[in-house]
Design an enzyme around this catalytic site. Sequence first.
Site, PDB file in Angstrom:
ATOM      1  N   ASP A  22      26.370  -6.582   7.207  1.00 55.04           N
ATOM      2  CA  ASP A  22      27.224  -5.560   7.843  1.00 55.04           C
ATOM      3  C   ASP A  22      28.088  -4.720   6.905  1.00 55.04           C
ATOM      4  O   ASP A  22      28.738  -5.270   6.011  1.00 55.04           O
ATOM      5  CB  ASP A  22      28.224  -6.233   8.781  1.00 55.04           C
ATOM      6  CG  ASP A  22      27.618  -7.298   9.650  1.00 55.04           C
ATOM      7  OD1 ASP A  22      26.404  -7.478   9.630  1.00 55.04           O
ATOM      8  OD2 ASP A  22      28.399  -7.960  10.360  1.00 55.04           O
ATOM      9  N   GLU A 193      28.709  -9.054  18.731  1.00 55.57           N
ATOM     10  CA  GLU A 193      29.341  -9.017  17.415  1.00 55.57           C
ATOM     11  C   GLU A 193      29.849  -7.606  17.122  1.00 55.57           C
ATOM     12  O   GLU A 193      29.492  -6.638  17.787  1.00 55.57           O
ATOM     13  CB  GLU A 193      28.312  -9.398  16.331  1.00 55.57           C
ATOM     14  CG  GLU A 193      27.654 -10.746  16.561  1.00 55.57           C
ATOM     15  CD  GLU A 193      26.674 -11.161  15.467  1.00 55.57           C
ATOM     16  OE1 GLU A 193      26.741 -12.314  15.050  1.00 55.57           O
ATOM     17  OE2 GLU A 193      25.839 -10.342  15.046  1.00 55.57           O
TER      18      GLU A 193
HETATM   19  C1  FRU Z   1      26.729  -9.581  12.194  1.00 53.86           C
HETATM   20  C2  FRU Z   1      27.396 -10.847  11.723  1.00 53.86           C
HETATM   21  C3  FRU Z   1      28.864 -10.827  12.095  1.00 53.86           C
HETATM   22  C4  FRU Z   1      29.476 -11.738  11.085  1.00 53.86           C
HETATM   23  C5  FRU Z   1      28.672 -11.406   9.864  1.00 53.86           C
HETATM   24  C6  FRU Z   1      28.503 -12.547   8.937  1.00 53.86           C
HETATM   25  O1  FRU Z   1      25.591  -9.250  11.499  1.00 53.86           O
HETATM   26  O2  FRU Z   1      26.758 -11.972  12.256  1.00 53.86           O
HETATM   27  O3  FRU Z   1      29.128 -11.223  13.425  1.00 53.86           O
HETATM   28  O4  FRU Z   1      30.828 -11.503  10.880  1.00 53.86           O
HETATM   29  O5  FRU Z   1      27.405 -10.966  10.317  1.00 53.86           O
HETATM   30  O6  FRU Z   1      27.866 -12.154   7.771  1.00 53.86           O
END
Ligand code: FRU
Length: 480
Positions: A22, A193
Amino acid sequence: VSNREKFRPAYHHTPIYGWMNDPNGMFYKDGVWHLCYQWNPYGSKWQNLSWGHSTSPDLIHWTRMDDAVIEPDGLGLIFSGSSAIDKENSAGFGKDAIVAMYTSAAASQIQSLAWSDDDGMTFNKYPGNPVLTLNSEARDPNMFWNPDTKEWTLVLAHALDHEMLIFTSPDMKEWTLQSRFGRGLGAQDGVWECPDLFELPVEGTDEKKWVLLCNLNPGGPFGGSATQYFIGDFDGKTFVSDTDASGNVPTKWLDFGKDHYATVSFSDAPDGRRTVIGWMSNWQYAPEVPTMQFRSANTLPREIGLFRGADGEIYASSTPSPELEALRDRLTLDVKSKKIGKKPVSFRLPSENDGVCEILADVNPGNAAKVNLELSNSKGEKVDMIYDVNARTLSFDRRESGIVDFSQDFPSVTVSPTFGDGKKISLRIFIDRSSIEVFGNNGRFVMTNLVFPNEPYSALSVKSENGTAKLSDLRIYSIK
Ligand code: FRU
């Protein structure tokens, strides 16, 4: 960029090495765009999550900021989150301090702060961390200053419960739960998320609406991860989604490709812009893609807008950020008008810089039922984009696009509504060494897909089915 890195994008942000997922904590301050990201500096799989940090004066050229990395600590890995500029010094870290809020992830997921008093050159962790603890999986805090209520708003993904929690705070340290949004609404698979919440004007009206971005994984329209959004109203405490004519909350997607996830916006972007960047991959196969020295790139930056569709619903548009026009190098093809029939008409793509280019074209179907735009190379690898006039869709078929066998979920066809009237569609297609982003009808739809051709695509061939179509204002630019 060495030959061994033939899939390293020429003009998309990537980590210089290691794994990235992300985009995080993006903000704009004093002419500089800051892009943080989920980063593993020690390997090319999802581990050791830290916040990497790159900056750019123009959203195109990115510089890695080695000293601004936020690293794991005793509270856990550094998961996703957001940053905001504390103009009122409400948190006491100093006026105009940049405050980042992220999830500390270990056995539990708790929310922590870090701040920078040197314009994002370095970050300090707040000794009072965590600032928010729940007894369930909650992550990816997205906070912003609400000028109407004069307090901070926080949206937190209550991942397994498929809902977003909304909190408020005077100082980013003490948070009060105000409301919950989402149970039973929209796409409900997988986990929820990476939220974002912002207000935008609706094109051509005086109306303003709130947009709640809600990334989910899996449960996207073509499998795996994707970004859904809700349009509605927000009074500082509660988000209420609009309903459609039959009283239901519609499910809407921000991008109709397979490789667009965790999209969130920059805080404090200038001129009322709502600029977003997504992670250009999919959890189904991100750790298996055949890149070397790095894994994953970000999407091109996009400007979010709102428009009313023919069905009366309000939708989000995504147009390429205006800065991207500066990428154009040589106009390698300029065709005012070309009749298209069932025998393919071929145009050459630029070969310099591994063929990275931007293609602009208006596709007028005339009396044809379908128009097929195909990208291909001398190895017979190809991508087919088909405008289905009656269905008012554009599909993107990458099943024979090159290397596809690293995951059974990779070879696929994605389909987007064109949000048009079944007549002319205008396309802006960005080809990089391992991705294609198709923006249609002025951002009313967008499809982002990875491709791994063994050699760059060298031709664009266009043909129609059951009638004569026309291509107009076809322009192809090589990219620097
Ligand atoms: C989304 C996610 C988020 C988390 C991050 C961990 O892709 O799963 O929810 O904070 O990646 O790398």
